[in-house]
Design a protein around this motif. Structure first.
Motif, short mmCIF file in Angstrom:
data_model
loop_
_atom_site.label_atom_id
_atom_site.label_comp_id
_atom_site.label_asym_id
_atom_site.label_seq_id
_atom_site.Cartn_x
_atom_site.Cartn_y
_atom_site.Cartn_z
N HIS A 1 0.84 -1.20 0.00
CA HIS A 1 0.00 0.00 0.00
C HIS A 1 0.88 1.26 0.00
CE1 HIS A 1 -3.31 2.70 1.03
NE2 HIS A 1 -2.53 3.19 1.96
N ASP A 2 1.90 1.25 0.86
CA ASP A 2 2.79 2.43 0.94
C ASP A 2 3.54 2.65 -0.37
OD1 ASP A 2 1.90 2.69 3.51
OD2 ASP A 2 3.76 2.00 4.47
N ALA A 3 3.78 1.53 -1.11
CA ALA A 3 4.49 1.65 -2.40
C ALA A 3 3.55 2.07 -3.53
CB ALA A 3 5.15 0.32 -2.74
N GLY A 4 2.28 2.26 -3.21
CA GLY A 4 1.33 2.74 -4.22
C GLY A 4 0.64 1.65 -5.01
N LEU A 5 0.80 0.39 -4.60
CA LEU A 5 0.10 -0.69 -5.31
C LEU A 5 -1.39 -0.65 -4.93
CD1 LEU A 5 2.65 -3.62 -4.86
CD2 LEU A 5 2.29 -2.19 -6.87
N PRO A 6 -2.25 -1.04 -5.87
CA PRO A 6 -3.70 -0.91 -5.64
C PRO A 6 -4.26 -2.07 -4.80
CG PRO A 6 -3.32 -1.76 -7.83
CD PRO A 6 -1.95 -1.54 -7.24
N VAL A 7 -3.85 -2.12 -3.55
CA VAL A 7 -4.21 -3.25 -2.68
C VAL A 7 -5.64 -3.09 -2.14
CG1 VAL A 7 -3.60 -4.45 -0.55
CG2 VAL A 7 -1.82 -3.43 -1.93
N HIS A 8 -6.35 -4.20 -2.15
CA HIS A 8 -7.64 -4.27 -1.44
C HIS A 8 -7.66 -5.57 -0.66
CE1 HIS A 8 -11.79 -5.90 -1.12
NE2 HIS A 8 -12.00 -4.70 -0.60
N VAL A 9 -8.08 -5.51 0.61
CA VAL A 9 -8.03 -6.70 1.47
C VAL A 9 -9.44 -7.17 1.81
CG1 VAL A 9 -7.11 -7.66 3.62
CG2 VAL A 9 -5.88 -5.79 2.48
N TRP A 10 -9.70 -8.45 1.55
CA TRP A 10 -10.91 -9.09 2.07
C TRP A 10 -10.59 -9.55 3.49
CZ3 TRP A 10 -14.96 -8.20 -0.76
CH2 TRP A 10 -14.92 -8.23 -2.16
N VAL A 11 -11.30 -9.02 4.45
CA VAL A 11 -11.03 -9.31 5.87
C VAL A 11 -12.07 -10.29 6.39
CG1 VAL A 11 -10.84 -8.31 8.18
CG2 VAL A 11 -10.04 -7.00 6.19
N ASP A 12 -11.65 -11.55 6.61
CA ASP A 12 -12.57 -12.51 7.24
C ASP A 12 -12.96 -12.00 8.64
OD1 ASP A 12 -12.46 -14.27 5.15
OD2 ASP A 12 -11.19 -15.74 6.16
N GLU A 13 -14.23 -12.02 8.96
CA GLU A 13 -14.62 -11.50 10.28
C GLU A 13 -13.97 -12.28 11.42
OE1 GLU A 13 -18.80 -14.03 10.30
OE2 GLU A 13 -18.79 -12.02 11.13
N THR A 14 -13.77 -13.60 11.21
CA THR A 14 -13.05 -14.47 12.16
C THR A 14 -13.82 -14.71 13.45
OG1 THR A 14 -11.01 -13.54 11.21
CG2 THR A 14 -10.77 -15.05 13.06
N ARG A 15 -14.99 -15.28 13.29
CA ARG A 15 -15.73 -15.78 14.45
C ARG A 15 -14.94 -16.90 15.11
NH1 ARG A 15 -19.14 -15.10 17.89
NH2 ARG A 15 -20.78 -16.61 17.47
N PRO A 16 -15.02 -17.09 16.44
CA PRO A 16 -16.00 -16.41 17.28
C PRO A 16 -15.56 -15.06 17.87
CG PRO A 16 -14.93 -18.13 18.53
CD PRO A 16 -14.39 -18.24 17.13
N ARG A 17 -14.28 -14.74 17.91
CA ARG A 17 -13.90 -13.51 18.61
C ARG A 17 -13.76 -12.31 17.69
NH1 ARG A 17 -11.92 -13.92 24.24
NH2 ARG A 17 -11.20 -11.80 23.84
N ASN A 18 -13.96 -12.54 16.39
CA ASN A 18 -14.02 -11.41 15.46
C ASN A 18 -12.72 -10.60 15.36
OD1 ASN A 18 -16.62 -11.83 14.47
ND2 ASN A 18 -17.50 -10.86 16.29
N GLN A 19 -11.59 -11.29 15.42
CA GLN A 19 -10.33 -10.54 15.30
C GLN A 19 -10.21 -9.83 13.95
OE1 GLN A 19 -10.55 -13.66 16.51
NE2 GLN A 19 -8.92 -14.14 17.95
N GLY A 20 -10.86 -10.39 12.92
CA GLY A 20 -10.81 -9.73 11.61
C GLY A 20 -11.64 -8.46 11.60
N ALA A 21 -12.93 -8.62 11.93
CA ALA A 21 -13.85 -7.48 11.88
C ALA A 21 -13.43 -6.38 12.86
CB ALA A 21 -15.27 -7.95 12.20
N ALA A 22 -12.91 -6.78 14.03
CA ALA A 22 -12.60 -5.79 15.05
C ALA A 22 -11.17 -5.24 14.91
CB ALA A 22 -12.77 -6.40 16.44
N LEU A 23 -10.20 -6.13 14.72
CA LEU A 23 -8.79 -5.70 14.84
C LEU A 23 -8.14 -5.45 13.49
CD1 LEU A 23 -7.78 -8.22 17.67
CD2 LEU A 23 -8.55 -5.84 17.90
N THR A 24 -8.25 -6.43 12.57
CA THR A 24 -7.62 -6.24 11.26
C THR A 24 -8.25 -5.04 10.54
OG1 THR A 24 -7.07 -8.57 11.12
CG2 THR A 24 -7.13 -7.36 9.05
N ALA A 25 -9.58 -4.98 10.59
CA ALA A 25 -10.26 -3.85 9.92
C ALA A 25 -9.85 -2.52 10.57
CB ALA A 25 -11.76 -4.04 9.98
#
Ligand SMILES: CSC[C@@H](O)[C@@H](O)C(=O)COP(=O)(O)O
Length: 362
Positions: A183-207
Motif C-alpha cells: 500500500h505504501d508503495a502505491g500498489l492498488p491493494v484491497h483486502v478481504w477481511v474474514d470476520e473471524t468468528r468467534p472472537r471477530n479478530q478480523g472485523a474488530a482488529l484487522t479492519a
C-alpha cells in the motif's frame, strides 16, 4: 505503526517509571483505544489468557516482560522457574510464548540474582526489537508476491484471516506487513477481511488496523471466501500462524484450513507469513501433535459489540440451553500451503524448504 500520526509499538516500558509495562487492551478495540499498565506477573498472565494481548509474537514479547516484573518482586531461581512455568500455561497453541520464555530462562538462569532484573528487561527489549525488525523483513520478502499479483490490474485482492497485523506482533505484523508495504508503495491493494468468528479478530482488529493505515478493505463473513475465490475475486491469500512444524504444517486461527482448501480448489495461492520464533522443529505432524486451545463456549454463543448509544454490550445469539464447542485453532497441512514468507526469504512449506532458510535448525 502509527495511530492518528503517532508511532506506537504493541508493548512498551512506561517511560515515566522505567519498569511497568504498557499494552493496548485489545478486548476494547475497535470501540476504544485503552492503554493498560501492567505491574506484576499475575496481570500479565491475565492479559494473555483473557486476550487483552493476543497474536503469537505479541504474547511471547509480553510474557518476556512478565518475567522481568516477577523478578522485580523476587529474583531467586525458584521464582524464575515459577513464572516461566506459570506464563507458559496461559495459552497452549502459539509456540512463540514458550520460545520467548525459554529464551528468557536461558539468559537469566545462570546469572547471580542481583544481575537478573536488569538482564531481564534488556532481554525482553531485545525480543521486542528482534520481532519488530523480523516483521519488517517479512514485509519486504512478501512484497514481491503482491507486486507480481498486481501486474496489469487496477486492484489486487488479498484475503486474510484473523489478525496477523502490527497489534498481533510488536510492530508491522506478519501477514499484514507485506500489505502495508504494498500500500505504501502505491500498489492498488484491497483486502478481504474474514470476520473471524468467534472472537471477530478480523472485523474488530484487522479492519481497525487497516483503516487507521488507510488500506482499502472489506469485511466478509467467514464463509464468503470460497464464493469470492470461485468468482476470481481473490488473487492471493496471506495469513499468519501460531506454529509451523518441521514438515511445514501450519496452525492458525480456526477456519484457516477451510480457506486453504477453497484456495487449492480455485488455484488461488495460499501464503503463510511467520517469524523464526513461530517455527517448532520438534513437531512434525501438526494435525496429530499441535495442542489446540479450547476456549469458553460463551465466545461462540455470545457476541460483544457497541450499541447505537455507545454502550459495549454482550448478547446471546445462540438458542437457550444449547451447548457450544470452541476449538480456537486448526492445522493446515503443508500440502495446501503455496509457500512460507519469513524474515530470511520465502520457501516451500516443507522440511527441505525450512532447512534451506534455517540450516542451524537441522
Ligand atoms: C502474527 S499473529 C499470527 C497468529 O497468531 C494469528 O493469525 C492468530 O491466529 C491469533 O490468534 P489469537 O487467538 O487472536 O491470539
Amino acid at each position: 505503526m502509527k495511530i492518528d500520526g503517532t508511532p506506537y509499538r504493541s508493548v512498551w516500558v512506561e517511560p515515566s517509571d522505567g519498569w511497568s509495562i504498557r499494552i493496548f487492551d485489545q478486548t476494547q478495540l475497535p470501540w476504544s483505544l485503552e492503554i493498560l499498565r501492567l505491574t506484576e506477573p499475575g496481570q500479565v498472565a491475565h492479559a494473555i489468557r483473557s486476550m487483552q494481548v493476543r497474536g503469537a509474537p505479541l504474547i511471547g514479547a509480553v510474557a518476556a516482560y512478565g518475567v522481568a516484573l516477577a523478578l522485580r518482586q523476587d529474583a531467586s531461581t525458584g521464582n524464575l522457574e515459577r513464572v516461566v512455568a506459570a506464563l507458559g500455561e496461559t495459552r497452549p497453541t502459539a509456540i512463540n510464548l514458550r520460545w520467548a520464555l525459554s529464551r528468557m530462562r536461558g539468559t537469566l538462569h545462570n546469572l547471580p540474582a542481583d544481575a537478573r532484573i536488569a538482564a531481564a528487561y534488556a532481554e525482553a527489549a531485545a525480543i521486542c526489537d528482534d520481532d519488530a525488525e523480523t516483521c519488517r523483513r517479512i514485509g519486504e520478502n512478501g512484497l514481491p508476491l503482491i507486486e507480481a499479483a498486481s501486474q496489469g490490474k487496477d486492484r489486487v485482492n488479498i484475503l486474510t484471516h484473523c489478525n496477523a497485523g502490527w497489534i498481533a506482533t510488536v510492530d508491522w505484523g506478519t501477514a499484514l506487513a507485506p500489505i502495508y508495504m504494498a500500500h505504501d508503495a502505491g500498489l492498488p491493494v484491497h483486502v478481504w477481511v474474514d470476520e473471524t468468528r468467534p472472537r471477530n479478530q478480523g472485523a474488530a482488529l484487522t479492519a481497525w488496523e487497516l483503516g487507521r493505515h488507510g488500506v482499502p478493505h472489506t469485511i466478509i463473513a467467514d464463509n464468503a471466501g470460497g464464493h469470492l475465490m470461485q468468482h476470481g475475486q481473490v488473487d492471493l491469500v496471506i495469513v499468519g500462524t501460531d506454529r509451523v512444524t518441521r514438515q511445514g504444517d501450519v496452525a492458525n486461527k480456526i477456519g484457516t484450513y477451510l480457506k486453504a482448501l477453497a484456495a487449492r480448489d480455485n488455484g488461488v495461492p495460499f501464503w503463510v507469513a511467520l517469524p523464526h520464533s513461530t517455527l517448532d522443529m520438534s513437531v512434525t505432524d501438526g494435525v496429530a501433535e499441535i495442542p489446540i486451545e479450547e476456549r469458553p463456549a460463551a465466545e461462540v454463543t455470545d457476541l460483544t459489540g457497541r450499541t447505537a448509544d455507545g454502550r459495549i454490550e454482550t448478547i446471546r445469539v445462540a438458542a437457550a440451553g444449547s451447548a457450544a464447542a470452541n476449538p480456537a485453532f486448526d492445522v493446515t497441512p503443508a500440502r495446501l500451503v503455496t509457500g512460507l514468507i519469513t524474515e530470511r526469504g520465502r520457501c516451500a512449506a516443507s522440511e527441505a524448504g525450512l532447512l534451506g532458510l534455517y540450516p542451524e535448525k537441522a
